[in-house]
Design an enzyme around this catalytic site. Sequence first.
Site, PDB file in Angstrom:
ATOM      1  N   TRP A   1     -14.232  -2.975  11.222  1.00 51.88           N
ATOM      2  CA  TRP A   1     -14.051  -4.420  11.377  1.00 51.88           C
ATOM      3  C   TRP A   1     -12.867  -4.921  10.554  1.00 51.88           C
ATOM      4  CZ3 TRP A   1     -13.959  -8.653   8.132  1.00 51.88           C
ATOM      5  CH2 TRP A   1     -14.002  -9.914   8.755  1.00 51.88           C
TER       6      TRP A   1
ATOM      7  N   ASN B   1     -17.957  -5.408  16.931  1.00 47.27           N
ATOM      8  CA  ASN B   1     -18.984  -5.517  15.888  1.00 47.27           C
ATOM      9  C   ASN B   1     -18.929  -6.853  15.140  1.00 47.27           C
ATOM     10  OD1 ASN B   1     -20.257  -3.019  16.283  1.00 47.27           O
ATOM     11  ND2 ASN B   1     -18.645  -1.953  15.157  1.00 47.27           N
ATOM     12  N   ASP B   2     -18.049  -7.738  15.570  1.00 43.91           N
ATOM     13  CA  ASP B   2     -17.940  -9.052  14.954  1.00 43.91           C
ATOM     14  C   ASP B   2     -19.053  -9.956  15.494  1.00 43.91           C
ATOM     15  OD1 ASP B   2     -15.715 -10.958  13.491  1.00 43.91           O
ATOM     16  OD2 ASP B   2     -16.783 -12.012  15.079  1.00 43.91           O
ATOM     17  N   PHE B   3     -19.818 -10.559  14.596  1.00 43.49           N
ATOM     18  CA  PHE B   3     -20.958 -11.387  15.010  1.00 43.49           C
ATOM     19  C   PHE B   3     -20.532 -12.538  15.909  1.00 43.49           C
ATOM     20  CE2 PHE B   3     -23.552 -15.189  14.376  1.00 43.49           C
ATOM     21  CZ  PHE B   3     -24.789 -14.726  14.810  1.00 43.49           C
TER      22      PHE B   3
END
Length: 206
Positions: free
Chosen positions: A143, A162-164
């Site tokens: 990330w 994978n970034d919220f």
Amino acid sequence: MKPKFNFDPVEAVAHLRTCDAVLGTLIDRIGPLDLELKSANSLFEAMLRSIVYQQLHAKAASTILGRVLVELARHGGASPEALARASDAALRGAGLSANKLLATRDVAAKCIEGTVPSLKEARSLGDDELIARLTAVRGIGPWTVHMLLIFYLGRPDVMPTNDFAIRAGFKKLYKKRKDPAPEAILKHARRWQPYRSVASWYLWQS
């Protein structure tokens, strides 16, 4: 010197409108691309900032980074060699946690040995090679490298699944009932290539 994109933002937005009508509605709502690149004299400097900012509020992280840079200035400036000369006690006194101290030591060592390339060399390397080389540094995961590629190097086709906020934005925009898996986002995002970074920026804005 202000960093520049290595792609045409107008062309990128036009491509995304054409290939994905749903994303096009979001682009209409947000407006023109306003992705500002960050300046750094070296990848060491950019990665040092990333490490310091991990899991901290921006104001606290900025204070600690400022103290670290003051300490490095005593040893010649914001360079891996200066960090290698600074004492553990001084860096801990500047506010680095034990883990962040180890991470900054490792990034300095890997810059000196050449695992972490210079900015000039980085511009000639592909995304996958940069991810492999930079994630070899303690405390640096995919990330963080994705953020470096987008915001410091201006790479057009990075997809930080994978970034919220990316996952949340994708779920909302495409009306998914369940949280989308990274693989599902990657599959959908094939149509956005070679401008997945730009699509990601619009998802962040949503």
